[in-house]
Design a protein around this motif. Structure first.
Motif, short mmCIF file in Angstrom:
data_model
loop_
_atom_site.label_atom_id
_atom_site.label_comp_id
_atom_site.label_asym_id
_atom_site.label_seq_id
_atom_site.Cartn_x
_atom_site.Cartn_y
_atom_site.Cartn_z
N ARG A 84 0.81 -1.22 0.00
CA ARG A 84 0.00 0.00 0.00
C ARG A 84 0.84 1.27 0.00
NH1 ARG A 84 -4.83 -1.56 4.34
NH2 ARG A 84 -5.82 -3.13 3.02
N GLY A 155 -13.54 -5.07 -11.49
CA GLY A 155 -13.52 -5.47 -10.09
C GLY A 155 -12.47 -6.50 -9.75
N LYS A 156 -11.71 -6.95 -10.74
CA LYS A 156 -10.68 -7.97 -10.48
C LYS A 156 -9.30 -7.48 -10.89
CE LYS A 156 -13.69 -12.02 -10.70
NZ LYS A 156 -13.92 -13.36 -11.31
N ASN A 190 -4.60 -5.21 -2.15
CA ASN A 190 -5.41 -4.03 -2.49
C ASN A 190 -5.29 -3.72 -3.97
OD1 ASN A 190 -2.66 -3.17 -1.09
ND2 ASN A 190 -3.08 -1.70 -2.72
N ALA A 191 -6.11 -2.78 -4.43
CA ALA A 191 -6.04 -2.33 -5.82
C ALA A 191 -4.69 -1.68 -6.08
CB ALA A 191 -7.17 -1.35 -6.10
N LEU A 212 -7.55 -4.56 -9.47
CA LEU A 212 -8.58 -3.53 -9.29
C LEU A 212 -9.24 -3.63 -7.92
CD1 LEU A 212 -10.21 -3.84 -12.81
CD2 LEU A 212 -8.62 -2.06 -12.04
N ASP A 213 -8.88 -4.66 -7.18
CA ASP A 213 -9.41 -4.87 -5.83
C ASP A 213 -8.55 -5.93 -5.15
OD1 ASP A 213 -10.93 -4.64 -3.59
OD2 ASP A 213 -12.83 -5.25 -4.50
N GLU A 214 -8.81 -6.17 -3.89
CA GLU A 214 -8.09 -7.20 -3.15
C GLU A 214 -8.38 -8.59 -3.75
OE1 GLU A 214 -7.76 -8.87 1.48
OE2 GLU A 214 -9.28 -7.39 0.87
N ARG A 215 -7.32 -9.41 -3.89
CA ARG A 215 -7.47 -10.74 -4.50
C ARG A 215 -6.71 -11.79 -3.68
NH1 ARG A 215 -8.55 -11.16 -9.90
NH2 ARG A 215 -8.63 -13.39 -9.43
N TYR A 232 -4.34 5.98 -11.06
CA TYR A 232 -5.58 5.25 -10.74
C TYR A 232 -6.74 5.71 -11.63
CZ TYR A 232 -3.66 2.88 -6.68
OH TYR A 232 -2.92 2.06 -5.86
N ARG A 236 -9.00 3.14 -13.87
CA ARG A 236 -10.45 2.97 -13.83
C ARG A 236 -11.08 3.13 -15.21
NH1 ARG A 236 -11.07 -0.16 -9.65
NH2 ARG A 236 -10.20 0.73 -7.74
N GLU A 239 -10.71 -0.07 -16.85
CA GLU A 239 -11.66 -1.01 -16.27
C GLU A 239 -13.02 -0.93 -16.95
OE1 GLU A 239 -13.47 -2.27 -11.86
OE2 GLU A 239 -12.47 -0.33 -12.16
#
Length: 315
Positions: A84, A155-156, A190-191, A212-215, A232, A236, A239
């Motif tokens: 982060r 979202g992934k 995190n993204a 794009l998000d936590e995985r 960012y 987006r 995305e």
């Protein structure tokens, strides 16, 4: 004929031997009781000592487990802080990618710059491969310039780096066709996390992905080696090109890329290398979309055609 001097019926007087014989069982019993009492006392002392030793061992084990848990928590916090950008460490090598979103009937063209920090102290071999593909110093087509983001899952993650075929089925590394997983110390927390994209273990090449998000489902499977520092907004926008299947509506292209000069902080690097952002202006008027649909049906997928069908007859 009886020559005994003892009178018949006279009471027999016990001798000292009889007294000693009668006292012997009592003495033995007393000694046995004393011995058992002593043994019980010794056993009680031994039990008390054993219990105290067990208590000390239990307390030491609890302290060891507590220290181990605290160490693991600190390690996990350090991992999250690193991905982060919250860790107090010297900034690593920074690279940038200029991305262009092509113009289509539903939006204008867009452009922006992605700036990544590479964790060379954790994954030096993986970072060296990525940096060499950024600069193109190895030649032989080993360069990210001109490649596309072939997979966009809203979202992934967004995926790119296929320098051979551009569809996710190719890719090469600077070490050969592929190379092994370096380590899995960092997590997909995190993204903006930058990690390798491989179909199986120890098969890394030039393909990469930006989350794009936590995985957490990718932890232990893909190698995390960097993070997104700036960009960012354009991330987006990319995305928005994605679909449920991952096949993008349009291909975002890496128009240029390079390595940033070193600086004391990541913020200083961002201020120097931040590019201009051109955000596409999406068409929101359904009638305008339907008008464009009449002449350019190939720009829309089946769901969009169904949604606009009623408008084509009224426009």
């Amino acid at each position: 004929m009886n020559f005994s001097t003892k009178k018949k019926g006279a009471k027999r007087v016990g001798s000292w031997r009889d007294a000693a014989a009668s006292d012997a069982p009592a003495a033995k019993s007393a000694k046995r009781d004393e011995r058992e009492a002593g043994e019980d006392a010794d056993d009680d002392e031994d039990d008390g000592a054993d219990a105290f030793a067990r208590l000390k061992r239990d307390l030491a084990e609890r302290e060891r487990i507590k220290a181990q848990r605290a160490k693991q928590l600190a390690k996990d916090e350090a991992v999250v802080a690193r991905t982060r950008g919250e860790a107090e460490t010297a900034p690593g090598v920074h690279v940038w990618l200029d991305v262009e979103i092509p113009k289509r009937s539903t939006h204008d063209a867009g452009a922006g710059r992605l700036i990544f920090e590479l964790f060379e102290d954790i994954c030096p071999r993986t970072c060296k491969n990525f940096a060499a593909l950024i600069t193109g110093e190895k030649g032989d087509g080993l360069h990210f310039k001109g490649t596309v983001f072939h997979k966009v899952e809203p979202g992934k993650a967004i995926s790119g780096g296929d320098i051979d075929k551009g569809d996710g089925t190719g890719g090469r590394s600077v070490y050969g066709r592929d190379f092994e997983d370096e380590n899995h110390r960092l997590k997909h927390t995190n993204a903006g996390v930058l990690s390798m994209l491989s179909r199986r273990p120890n098969a890394n090449n030039s393909q990469f992905q930006v989350l794009l998000d936590e995985r957490p489902d990718l932890d232990g499977r893909q190698v995390v080696f960097g993070r997104l520092v700036d960009g960012y907004a354009i991330l987006r926008e990319i995305e928005k090109l994605g679909t449920v299947t991952g096949a993008p509506k349009e291909l975002a292209v890496v128009s240029d890329c390079g390595v940033c000069d070193s600086a004391e902080t990541s913020d200083a690097i961002v201020q120097k290398y931040r590019g201009d952002l051109v955000v596409p202006n999406e068409v929101t008027d359904m009638k305008t979309m339907a008008k464009n649909y009449r002449n350019k049906t190939n720009y829309y997928d089946n769901s969009t055609r169904s949604a606009l069908f009623s408008w084509t007859t009224s426009c």
